[in-house]
Design an enzyme around this catalytic site. Structure first.
Site, PDB file in Angstrom:
ATOM      1  N   GLU A  30      92.929   5.877  21.024  1.00  0.00           N
ATOM      2  CA  GLU A  30      92.104   5.086  20.148  1.00  0.00           C
ATOM      3  C   GLU A  30      92.781   4.598  18.736  1.00  0.00           C
ATOM      4  O   GLU A  30      92.358   4.012  17.880  1.00  0.00           O
ATOM      5  CB  GLU A  30      90.955   5.781  19.830  1.00  0.00           C
ATOM      6  CG  GLU A  30      89.847   5.823  20.932  1.00  0.00           C
ATOM      7  CD  GLU A  30      88.781   6.862  20.707  1.00  0.00           C
ATOM      8  OE1 GLU A  30      88.950   7.978  19.757  1.00  0.00           O
ATOM      9  OE2 GLU A  30      87.784   6.940  21.337  1.00  0.00           O
ATOM     10  N   GLU A  74      97.740  22.044  36.595  1.00  0.00           N
ATOM     11  CA  GLU A  74      97.842  22.707  35.325  1.00  0.00           C
ATOM     12  C   GLU A  74      98.990  23.785  35.391  1.00  0.00           C
ATOM     13  O   GLU A  74      99.306  24.501  34.378  1.00  0.00           O
ATOM     14  CB  GLU A  74      96.614  23.033  34.817  1.00  0.00           C
ATOM     15  CG  GLU A  74      95.787  23.951  35.185  1.00  0.00           C
ATOM     16  CD  GLU A  74      94.673  24.382  34.619  1.00  0.00           C
ATOM     17  OE1 GLU A  74      94.241  25.874  34.264  1.00  0.00           O
ATOM     18  OE2 GLU A  74      93.596  23.639  34.392  1.00  0.00           O
TER      19      GLU A  74
END
Length: 274
Positions: free
Chosen positions: A81, A112
């Protein structure tokens, strides 16, 4: 050092399946109301990290967010963004998620848990001591993120973190830790809820404050935003009309001619002062 995962502790509510929809929504909302207060307690820590980020970016560095699952996705969202909102290059703020692009939409099993993969992913971006890396993990125990920060520290790269447990391995590894303790989730262990909200709030604060300090906001307006759709073009026109002021036709012409709100305003002011 004692370490208790409050994000994994049992919910303050039970028999959720017996609640009405109204009760579910009310109770979730009541829990959500506590999140901004938890963030408020960490403003000093957030400030310390923002100061480092600003310093690094002012000197040609980049900001990296690293995480897995929800935490990784939130970092990717905040990074993505920044270019449309503030008109910065796409490689100034970079979001990296365990498991790569696929993991943005679908869980990548055990991604992960690979401790050395985070550093490998950073090296593909030619990471250096000019940059800053923020690890994001609600639990504070994600190997992918911790491993990356360990290597960053060895290479004199500034490190921060956003976690929702106190005294976690991740916070102990980061030079500038942010620990927003939101307590047990409404659904036990579902850290996409309050913990995710807390992380999103902190990310908003970091990127927004950084971009303002870098001069990407004028007054209170996004003068460098990308004009990528009709809504944003209309917003740009209104911003110009409010700042100069001129009528809509003139503002539209200025925006079309100069390509950004900042350039349009500056060009008009220069012409007026001649």
């Amino acid at each position: 050092m004692d370490f208790t995962k409050t994000t994994e502790q049992s919910s303050n509510y039970n028999h959720l399946e017996k609640m009405t929809v109204n009760e579910l929504l009310t109770n979730i909302n009541n829990e959500d109301k506590t999140v901004p207060h938890a963030v408020e307690k960490e403003i000093k820590s957030i400030e310390a990290l923002v100061n480092i980020v600003v310093s690094k970016l002012e000197n040609g560095g980049r900001l990296f967010y690293m995480g897995a699952g929800t935490s990784g996705r939130l970092g990717v969202v905040d990074a993505s963004e920044c270019p449309p909102t503030f008109g910065v290059p796409h490689d100034l703020v970079i979001g990296i998620i365990a498991g790569g692009e696929t993991a943005i939409r679908k869980a990548v099993e055990f991604a992960e848990d690979i401790e050395n993969q985070g550093w490998k992913d950073l090296k593909t971006h030619n990471i250096s001591d000019k940059d800053v890396v923020i690890g994001i993990a609600a639990s504070g125990t994600t190997p992918y993120v911790i491993g990356a920060l360990k290597e960053c520290n060895k290479n004199n790269i500034a490190t921060g973190c956003i976690t929702c447990n106190k005294n976690s391995p991740l916070a102990n590894e980061a030079k500038y830790p942010i620990e927003v303790v939101v307590g047990p989730e409404f659904v036990t262990g579902s850290s996409r809820m309050k913990a995710g909200t807390a992380q999103k709030l902190v990310l908003n604060m970091i990127s927004t404050a950084t971009m303002i300090r870098l001069g990407k906001v004028q007054g209170n307006k996004m003068v460098d935003m990308q004009l990528s759709n009709i809504k944003l073009v209309d917003r740009g026109i209104r911003m110009i009309m409010d700042e100069i002021p001129v009528n809509k036709d003139v503002a539209s012409h200025l925006l079309k001619t100069h390509g950004s709100v900042r350039n349009a305003i500056n060009a008009h002011k220069n012409e007026t002062n001649q």
